[in-house]
Motif scaffolding. Structure first.
Motif, PDB file in Angstrom:
ATOM      1  N   GLN A 115      27.272  47.251  79.257  1.00  0.00           N
ATOM      2  CA  GLN A 115      26.167  46.434  78.301  1.00  0.00           C
ATOM      3  C   GLN A 115      24.993  46.929  79.596  1.00  0.00           C
ATOM      4  N   GLN A 116      25.320  47.549  81.262  1.00  0.00           N
ATOM      5  CA  GLN A 116      24.284  47.742  81.142  1.00  0.00           C
ATOM      6  C   GLN A 116      23.213  48.678  81.085  1.00  0.00           C
ATOM      7  N   ARG A 117      24.260  50.202  79.978  1.00  0.00           N
ATOM      8  CA  ARG A 117      22.846  50.722  80.064  1.00  0.00           C
ATOM      9  C   ARG A 117      22.527  50.139  78.205  1.00  0.00           C
ATOM     10  N   THR A 118      23.090  49.119  78.054  1.00  0.00           N
ATOM     11  CA  THR A 118      22.323  48.655  76.780  1.00  0.00           C
ATOM     12  C   THR A 118      21.751  47.452  76.461  1.00  0.00           C
ATOM     13  N   TRP A 119      21.839  47.648  78.356  1.00  0.00           N
ATOM     14  CA  TRP A 119      20.168  46.975  78.446  1.00  0.00           C
ATOM     15  C   TRP A 119      18.919  47.310  78.865  1.00  0.00           C
ATOM     16  N   LEU A 120      19.199  48.530  79.418  1.00  0.00           N
ATOM     17  CA  LEU A 120      18.193  49.549  80.026  1.00  0.00           C
ATOM     18  C   LEU A 120      17.734  49.874  78.671  1.00  0.00           C
ATOM     19  N   ILE A 121      18.582  50.427  77.444  1.00  0.00           N
ATOM     20  CA  ILE A 121      18.095  50.653  76.196  1.00  0.00           C
ATOM     21  C   ILE A 121      17.191  50.041  76.019  1.00  0.00           C
ATOM     22  N   HIS A 122      17.646  48.488  76.060  1.00  0.00           N
ATOM     23  CA  HIS A 122      16.211  47.616  75.371  1.00  0.00           C
ATOM     24  C   HIS A 122      14.912  48.014  75.894  1.00  0.00           C
ATOM     25  N   TRP A 123      15.489  47.370  76.975  1.00  0.00           N
ATOM     26  CA  TRP A 123      14.419  47.068  78.509  1.00  0.00           C
ATOM     27  C   TRP A 123      13.431  48.749  78.112  1.00  0.00           C
ATOM     28  N   SER A 124      14.244  49.776  77.940  1.00  0.00           N
ATOM     29  CA  SER A 124      13.510  51.141  78.306  1.00  0.00           C
ATOM     30  C   SER A 124      11.989  51.110  76.780  1.00  0.00           C
ATOM     31  N   LEU A 125      12.285  50.616  75.893  1.00  0.00           N
ATOM     32  CA  LEU A 125      11.279  50.172  74.221  1.00  0.00           C
ATOM     33  C   LEU A 125       9.726  50.104  74.898  1.00  0.00           C
ATOM     34  N   PHE A 126       9.812  49.036  76.124  1.00  0.00           N
ATOM     35  CA  PHE A 126       8.237  48.732  76.728  1.00  0.00           C
ATOM     36  C   PHE A 126       7.588  50.228  77.548  1.00  0.00           C
ATOM     37  N   VAL A 127       8.781  51.011  78.106  1.00  0.00           N
ATOM     38  CA  VAL A 127       8.668  51.593  78.841  1.00  0.00           C
ATOM     39  C   VAL A 127       7.769  53.243  77.501  1.00  0.00           C
ATOM     40  N   PHE A 128       8.944  53.358  77.274  1.00  0.00           N
ATOM     41  CA  PHE A 128       8.501  54.256  75.947  1.00  0.00           C
ATOM     42  C   PHE A 128       7.419  54.712  75.102  1.00  0.00           C
ATOM     43  N   PHE A 129       7.509  53.090  74.653  1.00  0.00           N
ATOM     44  CA  PHE A 129       6.647  52.724  73.830  1.00  0.00           C
ATOM     45  C   PHE A 129       5.456  52.941  74.154  1.00  0.00           C
ATOM     46  N   ASN A 130       4.614  53.163  75.605  1.00  0.00           N
ATOM     47  CA  ASN A 130       3.479  52.770  76.453  1.00  0.00           C
ATOM     48  C   ASN A 130       3.486  53.512  77.338  1.00  0.00           C
ATOM     49  N   HIS A 131       3.719  54.753  77.904  1.00  0.00           N
ATOM     50  CA  HIS A 131       3.856  55.880  78.541  1.00  0.00           C
ATOM     51  C   HIS A 131       3.244  56.720  77.764  1.00  0.00           C
ATOM     52  N   PRO A 132       2.429  57.647  78.256  1.00  0.00           N
ATOM     53  CA  PRO A 132       1.375  58.878  77.092  1.00  0.00           C
ATOM     54  C   PRO A 132       3.090  59.681  77.143  1.00  0.00           C
ATOM     55  N   LYS A 133       3.752  60.030  78.312  1.00  0.00           N
ATOM     56  CA  LYS A 133       5.367  60.870  78.241  1.00  0.00           C
ATOM     57  C   LYS A 133       6.814  60.254  76.943  1.00  0.00           C
ATOM     58  N   GLY A 134       6.132  59.291  76.479  1.00  0.00           N
ATOM     59  CA  GLY A 134       7.888  58.686  76.736  1.00  0.00           C
ATOM     60  C   GLY A 134       8.005  59.102  75.167  1.00  0.00           C
ATOM     61  N   ARG A 135       7.208  59.365  74.198  1.00  0.00           N
ATOM     62  CA  ARG A 135       8.096  59.477  73.306  1.00  0.00           C
ATOM     63  C   ARG A 135       8.577  61.056  73.253  1.00  0.00           C
ATOM     64  N   ASP A 136       8.612  62.049  74.105  1.00  0.00           N
ATOM     65  CA  ASP A 136       9.409  62.299  74.564  1.00  0.00           C
ATOM     66  C   ASP A 136      10.839  62.602  75.240  1.00  0.00           C
ATOM     67  N   LEU A 137      10.767  62.027  76.243  1.00  0.00           N
ATOM     68  CA  LEU A 137      11.741  61.187  76.953  1.00  0.00           C
ATOM     69  C   LEU A 137      12.361  60.328  76.146  1.00  0.00           C
ATOM     70  N   ILE A 138      12.116  59.399  75.614  1.00  0.00           N
ATOM     71  CA  ILE A 138      13.129  58.261  74.296  1.00  0.00           C
ATOM     72  C   ILE A 138      14.149  59.409  74.076  1.00  0.00           C
ATOM     73  N   ILE A 139      13.783  60.727  73.159  1.00  0.00           N
ATOM     74  CA  ILE A 139      14.234  61.786  72.389  1.00  0.00           C
ATOM     75  C   ILE A 139      15.153  62.207  73.444  1.00  0.00           C
ATOM     76  N   ASP A 140      14.622  62.596  74.485  1.00  0.00           N
ATOM     77  CA  ASP A 140      16.171  62.959  75.250  1.00  0.00           C
ATOM     78  C   ASP A 140      17.088  62.371  75.461  1.00  0.00           C
ATOM     79  N   LEU A 141      16.328  61.455  76.263  1.00  0.00           N
ATOM     80  CA  LEU A 141      17.806  59.789  76.298  1.00  0.00           C
ATOM     81  C   LEU A 141      18.691  58.974  75.298  1.00  0.00           C
ATOM     82  N   PHE A 142      18.288  59.028  74.173  1.00  0.00           N
ATOM     83  CA  PHE A 142      18.495  58.512  73.700  1.00  0.00           C
ATOM     84  C   PHE A 142      19.313  59.434  72.704  1.00  0.00           C
TER      85      PHE A 142
END
Length: 435
Positions: free
Chosen positions: A210-237
């Protein structure tokens, strides 16, 4: 377009303050009834302390009715509580503002030692730590995210990770940074929270999920706004097994965002695409949308007509997705490139008119686009303007190039294996200490 809207799926995994920007976005798009959206906003606001905004929404929703007295009374209660906690935390704030304390906070790595220093040198009262947390929570509920962030920072550096409010404080700090659009600070808080979740032992594996699922959804705000976000989302997801498992188990719709990140990432796309295709195929029975279907049509079915049709649907999906609307131009450009590259692998000589049809472009625009692509991507191809064709060169990879391609992700995989072994060692040592 409500058919492909993921807000009803994503909303339950977000804090109500984070849902509000999504509803604002949907209000502009106008594919939901305005009255229903206003009711949704009022319902969210009624569970926060943003009473003034709730009154405004109430007036918009019911222009002929007076604002309920319960809202006015609640406003007075909230203000009184705010002033009370502000007065109680004022001594702590004065201490934190002292230059020597600021310097000590920068140097300190241990919350216990820092607290002892503040108590001994500055007469800091330990009970003020919990008061700071309460005041931060009140400020957050009122929509003062800057104040909440500051006090949650003070709370975090003064308590042990075993404190009952430590985890909640980390979630609150992340939400505050997201809502202030401070993406560097948000990424820092995201990484800190992720590390805590990954290293903690919760009551059950379900709670961890449950904690990871919440974190995954909250991370969308960061990954699609931070300059390095699209690299980081691939590594994590895609490459962190526990997060990929969480996506496959509880929220397969996140594949839309992972797919978009892979398509728009020129540097990582070639290697990540193979792994993404496997995941999309595995989850195709639980989740499909135009973006995942586009990848399937192009790389699994080699259905170029289907891919072309899906690309038009993808455009509508991206325009109406809160997180992906800014990716539209990159997505269309890279998707056309993917169609072109895949088509060229199959055919040695292609008519420009056929390519224009596959890319949903006019013949003139397609020719210009292909010329720029050949020039910029250094493709081994020539355009015969008289015949109206593109002639592809035969590309053969040397054994050296093949070896480089296959070992590109080796370093990342080795790090994952190392961290996994270290975690197992820690858990074994931790368990042994109990006996």
């Amino acid at each position: 377009m409500a058919e492909w809207d993921l807000t009803p799926k994503i909303g339950p995994y977000l804090d109500r303050h984070l849902v509000f920007p999504l509803l604002e976005f949907l209000a502009v798009k106008s594919f939901y009834d305005e009255t229903d959206l206003l009711r949704g906003k009022l319902d969210i606001l009624s569970k926060t302390s943003m009473v003034d905004l709730a009154m405004e929404v109430h007036k918009s929703l019911y222009p002929d009715l007076e604002v309920p007295t319960s809202l006015k009374e609640r406003r007075v209660q909230i203000l009184n509580n705010f002033k009370k906690l502000q007065a109680e935390t004022e001594p702590a704030l004065k201490i934190f503002e002292k230059p020597e304390v600021t310097e000590q906070i920068k140097q300190s790595r241990d919350s216990k030692q820092l607290l002892e220093f503040l108590v001994k040198e500055h007469n800091f009262k330990p009970e003020l730590v919990d008061t700071c947390y309460k005041f931060a929570k009140v400020q957050y509920e009122c929509g003062n995210y800057l104040g909440a962030s500051e006090y949650l920072y003070f709370h975090r550096i003064l308590v042990q990770s075993t404190d009952v409010n430590y985890l909640n404080g980390m979630w609150g700090k992340l939400a505050s940074e997201i809502l202030m659009q401070s993406w560097d600070a948000a990424l820092e808080d995201f990484n800190r929270l992720r590390q805590f979740i990954d290293e903690s032992v919760f009551g059950s594996s379900l709670q961890t999920l449950q904690q990871r699922t919440w974190l995954i959804h909250w991370s969308l705000f960061v990954f699609f706004n931070h300059p390095k976000g699209r690299d980081l989302i691939i590594d994590l997801f895609l490459y962190q097994k526990q997060y990929l498992n969480a996506i496959q188990t509880t929220c397969p719709w996140i594949l839309r965002y992972l797919s978009t990140a892979v398509i728009t990432n020129k540097s990582l796309r070639r290697n990540a695409l193979k792994d993404l295709i496997k995941v999309i195929q595995e989850e195709s029975y639980t989740y499909k949308d135009p973006i995942t279907s586009f990848i399937e049509d192009l790389y699994v079915n080699f259905d170029f007509d289907g891919a072309q049709s899906k690309l038009r649907d993808c455009e509508n999906v991206l325009i109406n997705d809160f997180f992906l609307v800014a990716c539209l131009e990159d997505f269309i450009e890279n998707s056309r490139m993917m169609i072109f590259e895949t088509f060229c692998r199959i055919h040695e000589c292609i008519t420009i008119s056929m390519l224009a049809d596959k890319l949903s472009m006019s013949t003139e625009d397609a020719e210009k686009w292909i010329v720029n692509l050949i020039r910029n991507a250094k493709l081994d191809a020539k355009i015969d303007s008289k015949q109206g064709t593109v002639v592809m060169g035969v590309e053969t990879n040397s054994p050296y190039q093949q070896l480089v391609e296959k070992t590109k992700m080796l370093s990342l995989r080795s790090q994952e294996l190392k961290s996994s072994i270290e975690k197992k060692k820690k858990s074994l040592n931790w368990g042994a200490a109990d006996f």
